[in-house]
Scaffold this motif. Sequence first.
Motif, PDB file in Angstrom:
ATOM      1  N   GLU A   1      -7.144  -5.290   8.223  1.00  0.00           N
ATOM      2  CA  GLU A   1      -7.254  -3.825   8.058  1.00  0.00           C
ATOM      3  C   GLU A   1      -7.003  -3.115   9.392  1.00  0.00           C
ATOM      4  OE1 GLU A   1      -9.355  -1.712   5.124  1.00  0.00           O
ATOM      5  OE2 GLU A   1     -10.575  -3.436   4.551  1.00  0.00           O
ATOM      6  N   ASP A   2      -7.427  -3.720  10.492  1.00  0.00           N
ATOM      7  CA  ASP A   2      -7.128  -3.133  11.805  1.00  0.00           C
ATOM      8  C   ASP A   2      -5.626  -3.060  12.041  1.00  0.00           C
ATOM      9  OD1 ASP A   2      -9.695  -2.730  12.509  1.00  0.00           O
ATOM     10  OD2 ASP A   2      -9.854  -4.487  13.814  1.00  0.00           O
ATOM     11  N   GLN A   3      -4.969  -4.148  11.708  1.00  0.00           N
ATOM     12  CA  GLN A   3      -3.516  -4.160  11.891  1.00  0.00           C
ATOM     13  C   GLN A   3      -2.860  -3.090  11.028  1.00  0.00           C
ATOM     14  OE1 GLN A   3      -2.460  -8.399  11.189  1.00  0.00           O
ATOM     15  NE2 GLN A   3      -1.775  -8.303  13.300  1.00  0.00           N
ATOM     16  N   LEU A   4      -3.385  -2.951   9.806  1.00  0.00           N
ATOM     17  CA  LEU A   4      -2.840  -1.943   8.891  1.00  0.00           C
ATOM     18  C   LEU A   4      -3.080  -0.544   9.432  1.00  0.00           C
ATOM     19  CD1 LEU A   4      -4.023  -3.524   5.516  1.00  0.00           C
ATOM     20  CD2 LEU A   4      -1.652  -3.349   6.328  1.00  0.00           C
ATOM     21  N   ALA A   5      -4.269  -0.339  10.010  1.00  0.00           N
ATOM     22  CA  ALA A   5      -4.604   0.987  10.540  1.00  0.00           C
ATOM     23  C   ALA A   5      -3.624   1.377  11.639  1.00  0.00           C
ATOM     24  CB  ALA A   5      -6.034   0.991  11.072  1.00  0.00           C
ATOM     25  N   THR A   6      -3.187   0.406  12.425  1.00  0.00           N
ATOM     26  CA  THR A   6      -2.226   0.677  13.500  1.00  0.00           C
ATOM     27  C   THR A   6      -0.839   0.921  12.933  1.00  0.00           C
ATOM     28  OG1 THR A   6      -3.476  -0.927  14.772  1.00  0.00           O
ATOM     29  CG2 THR A   6      -1.365  -0.235  15.689  1.00  0.00           C
ATOM     30  N   ARG A   7      -0.522   0.170  11.890  1.00  0.00           N
ATOM     31  CA  ARG A   7       0.837   0.152  11.389  1.00  0.00           C
ATOM     32  C   ARG A   7       1.157   1.335  10.469  1.00  0.00           C
ATOM     33  NH1 ARG A   7       4.525  -4.681  10.111  1.00  0.00           N
ATOM     34  NH2 ARG A   7       3.146  -5.963  11.365  1.00  0.00           N
ATOM     35  N   LEU A   8       0.166   1.769   9.699  1.00  0.00           N
ATOM     36  CA  LEU A   8       0.427   2.843   8.730  1.00  0.00           C
ATOM     37  C   LEU A   8       0.335   4.199   9.410  1.00  0.00           C
ATOM     38  CD1 LEU A   8      -1.685   1.339   5.805  1.00  0.00           C
ATOM     39  CD2 LEU A   8       0.807   1.605   5.824  1.00  0.00           C
ATOM     40  N   PRO A   9       1.213   5.134   9.063  1.00  0.00           N
ATOM     41  CA  PRO A   9       1.192   6.457   9.704  1.00  0.00           C
ATOM     42  C   PRO A   9      -0.138   7.169   9.452  1.00  0.00           C
ATOM     43  CG  PRO A   9       3.184   6.164   8.352  1.00  0.00           C
ATOM     44  CD  PRO A   9       2.284   5.020   8.051  1.00  0.00           C
ATOM     45  N   ALA A  10      -0.695   7.729  10.527  1.00  0.00           N
ATOM     46  CA  ALA A  10      -1.965   8.456  10.406  1.00  0.00           C
ATOM     47  C   ALA A  10      -1.827   9.552   9.362  1.00  0.00           C
ATOM     48  CB  ALA A  10      -2.351   9.049  11.756  1.00  0.00           C
ATOM     49  N   GLY A  11      -2.835   9.690   8.537  1.00  0.00           N
ATOM     50  CA  GLY A  11      -2.831  10.744   7.539  1.00  0.00           C
ATOM     51  C   GLY A  11      -2.054  10.424   6.279  1.00  0.00           C
ATOM     52  N   SER A  12      -1.331   9.282   6.269  1.00  0.00           N
ATOM     53  CA  SER A  12      -0.595   8.926   5.058  1.00  0.00           C
ATOM     54  C   SER A  12      -1.583   8.451   3.995  1.00  0.00           C
ATOM     55  CB  SER A  12       0.417   7.821   5.373  1.00  0.00           C
ATOM     56  OG  SER A  12      -0.261   6.628   5.722  1.00  0.00           O
ATOM     57  N   PRO A  13      -1.209   8.567   2.711  1.00  0.00           N
ATOM     58  CA  PRO A  13      -2.147   8.148   1.647  1.00  0.00           C
ATOM     59  C   PRO A  13      -2.549   6.684   1.804  1.00  0.00           C
ATOM     60  CG  PRO A  13      -0.238   9.314   0.714  1.00  0.00           C
ATOM     61  CD  PRO A  13       0.053   9.112   2.161  1.00  0.00           C
ATOM     62  N   ALA A  14      -1.614   5.830   2.214  1.00  0.00           N
ATOM     63  CA  ALA A  14      -1.940   4.408   2.364  1.00  0.00           C
ATOM     64  C   ALA A  14      -2.951   4.205   3.486  1.00  0.00           C
ATOM     65  CB  ALA A  14      -0.669   3.607   2.645  1.00  0.00           C
TER      66      ALA A  14
ATOM     67  N   LEU B   1       0.839  -1.207   0.000  1.00  0.00           N
ATOM     68  CA  LEU B   1       0.000   0.000   0.000  1.00  0.00           C
ATOM     69  C   LEU B   1       0.872   1.253   0.000  1.00  0.00           C
ATOM     70  CD1 LEU B   1      -2.858  -0.948   2.494  1.00  0.00           C
ATOM     71  CD2 LEU B   1      -2.902  -0.993  -0.009  1.00  0.00           C
ATOM     72  N   GLU B   2       1.939   1.219   0.760  1.00  0.00           N
ATOM     73  CA  GLU B   2       2.820   2.396   0.813  1.00  0.00           C
ATOM     74  C   GLU B   2       3.507   2.630  -0.528  1.00  0.00           C
ATOM     75  OE1 GLU B   2       5.001   1.535   4.513  1.00  0.00           O
ATOM     76  OE2 GLU B   2       4.049   3.355   5.305  1.00  0.00           O
ATOM     77  N   ALA B   3       3.705   1.557  -1.283  1.00  0.00           N
ATOM     78  CA  ALA B   3       4.286   1.713  -2.617  1.00  0.00           C
ATOM     79  C   ALA B   3       3.286   2.375  -3.570  1.00  0.00           C
ATOM     80  CB  ALA B   3       4.717   0.363  -3.166  1.00  0.00           C
ATOM     81  N   GLY B   4       2.017   2.409  -3.159  1.00  0.00           N
ATOM     82  CA  GLY B   4       1.020   3.084  -3.987  1.00  0.00           C
ATOM     83  C   GLY B   4      -0.005   2.163  -4.629  1.00  0.00           C
ATOM     84  N   TYR B   5       0.088   0.874  -4.369  1.00  0.00           N
ATOM     85  CA  TYR B   5      -0.895  -0.068  -4.923  1.00  0.00           C
ATOM     86  C   TYR B   5      -2.278   0.244  -4.376  1.00  0.00           C
ATOM     87  CZ  TYR B   5      -3.388  -4.507  -5.624  1.00  0.00           C
ATOM     88  OH  TYR B   5      -4.310  -5.463  -5.959  1.00  0.00           O
ATOM     89  N   ARG B   6      -3.267   0.281  -5.245  1.00  0.00           N
ATOM     90  CA  ARG B   6      -4.628   0.574  -4.805  1.00  0.00           C
ATOM     91  C   ARG B   6      -5.630  -0.446  -5.365  1.00  0.00           C
ATOM     92  NH1 ARG B   6      -2.014   2.804  -1.815  1.00  0.00           N
ATOM     93  NH2 ARG B   6      -1.978   4.999  -1.178  1.00  0.00           N
TER      94      ARG B   6
END
Lengths: 614, 614
Positions: free
Chosen positions: B265-278, B228-233
């Motif tokens: 998705e919960d795990q991702l929500a914790t792991r990804l920086p708040a406000g980041s595009p991912a 997701l951080e690489a931009g895959y959507r």
Amino acid sequence: MHQGIATVSLSGRLVDKLPAIAAAGFDGLELFDNDLVASALTPREVAARCADLGLGIDLFQPVRDVEGVAPDRFGAVEHRFRVKLGVMAELGATTVLCCSNALPDAVDDVDLSAEQLHRLGDLAAEAGVVIAYEALAWGRHVHRVGQAWEVVRRADHPAVTLAVDTFHLLSRGDGPQALAGVPGDRIGFLQVADAPVLEMGLLEWSRHHRCFPGQGALDVAGVVAAVLEAGYRGPLSLEVFSDLVREAAPAVTARDAKRSLVFLEDQLATRLPAGSPAREVVTASPPAAARVDPAFVELAASPGADVERLLEALGFVAAGRHRSRPVALWRNGGAHVVVSEAPAEAMATGGATALGVVAPPVADVAARAAALLWPAVDVVRSRGEAVLPGLATPSGLHVLLSAEPGQADHWRGDFAALPPGATGGLEAGGAAGAGWVGLDHVAVAVPPDLLAQEVSFHRTLLGLEPGPVEEFVEPHGRLRSRALRPASGGLRLVLNAPETAAGAPRRRGVTQLAYAVTDVRAEAVRLREAGVPLMPVPDNYYVDLGARFSLPDEALADLRAHGLLYDRDTDGGELVHLYTAVLSTGFHVELLERRGGYAGYGGASTHVRLAAQA
Amino acid sequence: MHQGIATVSLSGRLVDKLPAIAAAGFDGLELFDNDLVASALTPREVAARCADLGLGIDLFQPVRDVEGVAPDRFGAVEHRFRVKLGVMAELGATTVLCCSNALPDAVDDVDLSAEQLHRLGDLAAEAGVVIAYEALAWGRHVHRVGQAWEVVRRADHPAVTLAVDTFHLLSRGDGPQALAGVPGDRIGFLQVADAPVLEMGLLEWSRHHRCFPGQGALDVAGVVAAVLEAGYRGPLSLEVFSDLVREAAPAVTARDAKRSLVFLEDQLATRLPAGSPAREVVTASPPAAARVDPAFVELAASPGADVERLLEALGFVAAGRHRSRPVALWRNGGAHVVVSEAPAEAMATGGATALGVVAPPVADVAARAAALLWPAVDVVRSRGEAVLPGLATPSGLHVLLSAEPGQADHWRGDFAALPPGATGGLEAGGAAGAGWVGLDHVAVAVPPDLLAQEVSFHRTLLGLEPGPVEEFVEPHGRLRSRALRPASGGLRLVLNAPETAAGAPRRRGVTQLAYAVTDVRAEAVRLREAGVPLMPVPDNYYVDLGARFSLPDEALADLRAHGLLYDRDTDGGELVHLYTAVLSTGFHVELLERRGGYAGYGGASTHVRLAAQA
């Protein structure tokens, strides 16, 4: 040879295992420490029970992680070993298995290991005990038999010997030659186990998937022969850990185990040079069948059942009626089916389906079956009927040993020709069956937990060679399948073990008869005209077939038009085949045409068949 | 995110899978070619069904062995690929998964592979299709994601992209960093699967033991976050092959799958920086419980059953009676048991056993349960009773969410104190229970095929962390066991999945309550005096204990005299414990004393307990 089995090879409590081992005819056992620890019997009580049952305690095992230990912790090892020697004294056991250190902190130092084994050897000798030291396949540093032998050699103590375990040795990729140079009198114990070839961790493989000799794929006989040729004359002992034996009744496993040693001794008898000292200690049983051909298949059917309607629709004619029982002989060219009337309740449990095989010499094979403890089928027969020695396989299929055609006891004599007075009706096919060559193979449904035993039956008694385990996806589970063929003769069996959810119906017995025909396309036309329901083949199958084989459009269109399945092997051999629709019992018929030496069973189409039949 | 699942992740026929996928709330699916080939539905019919159900066909897969092919055989690959593009056109699918060549004769040449993918890219582009190229973990030469990316990079074709599969990537030992430098718009598809850590061949591991995220031990969230951080959507799609899903009903698996994506998705929500595009594309559900403590255990018992006699003998006193239902509250010091009257026939199927947990905030946890599709228990409650949201776990255990002590809806309010008018009877223990600290852990019997789902329930809803799978030998099978603990709070669960022969009794629900006591030796004396039948411990156990731990003679004699079991961990922490005799339902109580931070469950003695209880 003195034959034994490890208590860990059986399920149940120790108190239940001992009589099961004795009843199967073993001479001794390996007592697994955990079995003793969890038992309410004291060691002396265990010894007394074994003596009463005529069983020797050949080995006490295991004492783990006794060498390669940091010197400051070796005192604890000596303490532990002394306590176990005390237990052995009460048991009256004089050989103890010590296995190579598998702990992460084991010290990698052959001389330290040898010195520590030497010190334990002193303790053992004092107690009149011999240590047999084994390389666990997953030992931290010592994990091959050659390494263990080097430790034993350097320990240089009369009470420290080598233990050979066929699984540990073979699973590491070693073979019999790994024992070259090891004198037989330095081998203190021989454990045998087979295993299927599986790609997994050695510990997992060993703990869950070992099996008895003849059920797996390892060269067990090769290693045992090497040990005997080295001069070892101690017990031959089975040590099999497996998920299957954990769940089976101990008496069943004990018999299964015992017959695997009969099979193993037969292999040894063949392999060891006649007259050699090693050959002398091996007892061969009556030989397996020289060749095996199918004679007939017997299907159980309730009166008026759809199986007879199916046979009739396929072109079979009722050619004979049994002289004393409600049994009909159906024939189509070279194909014979015996249909025996069975009450509906018998059908619900799979019915009594039987396979008649020509496996001369019958008397030898019957004697071999007795030596192998395979249970004879108790069939009440009228005076004057053909004597067909019958055996029940582990899954319940009846195998009847028919004599060769022309012999006095030939089973056809039990039948009266139909119509009465017809000549040749029992021997030759009618015109309709001209293209029917005969039975190509028989598919038998086997419960998954009995597959290894079922393979063992056909292999040890009839000499059929099993192919690899194949796996297919079913809509509601998986199907493990194993095909067997004799070295000589025309019988082909396919054993199918469906692994489905607990609630799904479990088929048993003959589910499919596959007949070879000379022109399967012509048969397809004939059957469609006769209104025989065939298994529908999805159109998508032909699209995929075209993609996979680059078939000419016409050929593909022809297969599609006739609802035929197709496969091609790498040598250009071809299989063209069709299936009838499945009856309520799961039974169906396959017609097939093998071209150019195709030897398989059309596995690439199996998932399509299973989906269509679901 | 657009959530999908591969049809191969479900059992059944294609026609059954589609509605099951839709009913669980997925947005799309990966159509497995074999499912289509075996289906009577044409591709256009499949497309129409999917459209009706609101499902996108996100991917068609797989087309195998398309690169690294000897040039003279590449024509056949192009033919095969063209046919499949034709099928995709009818399906309306625009992404196709091609996986790396796994054939023995695959050519080891990155440039050849790239060139061949480029040529297929031309065919795909013409058909409006994009190829997602995946490194199978067992590919002959291309088996790591970095190698596949190198092929894609060199293929340099807009219709040739990289497929990322978390299992293939992680099983090879790679991690999220393996994707460094891969632009998100060059990733064509993302498949997710978890797996337990097993030592076995990659193919076997992948085909039989994949599981849904949260059920295994792989860092699935790490890889997905990197993608997701690489931009895959694109879609997030589950591809799980396993023996378990092959046998489960497709609707059950589909729900199990869907909730694993909620967890992911919960795990991702914790792991990804708040406000980041991912982070923006990830939807978090209501949070799991902040801490989890046991409140009470409810046992079902037929009137006058032996479970109440056992509680009484253990020193429990009936402290309260439910105001409206035939339910009694028993207490011993800090230990609470609720016994509800159940008819005998309910007991035969395991009875309605429930676990009351304090898991604040209750409203959030209940909302989370709904988001996770965990079924609420339908309990008819009288007006004014405590509202305890109830949930049924996959194995049928009821988990009741109790509020914190002191809150208005507290469950104790449902009970009237006994004897009537007694003060403090519901809150404090009597003198007899002074040494009873409270519930240490609860053992729950779970059918083996439901163990992964049961773990998933406690992990995703309550936030309990599962420990490793432990295996024990039972006299008639094996026991797989997994302990769970919350990050914060005192609830400990031990899930036991007994794998026994088909005929053996299958227990369900709470089979053991383990209570912590301050002086287990004193309890042993007291219970013996009170005539409470305890599990007998074989004398051999103590001999072995002495060997293993070098215990002082006196200490060993004391354990033996009181029938206590003992364990010690490597840090010197100790466990001393005892078990009551097993009731006919399999239920029993353990009393234990943990010393010096011992955190385990006495696994070294488990085989002795299992043998004694057999």
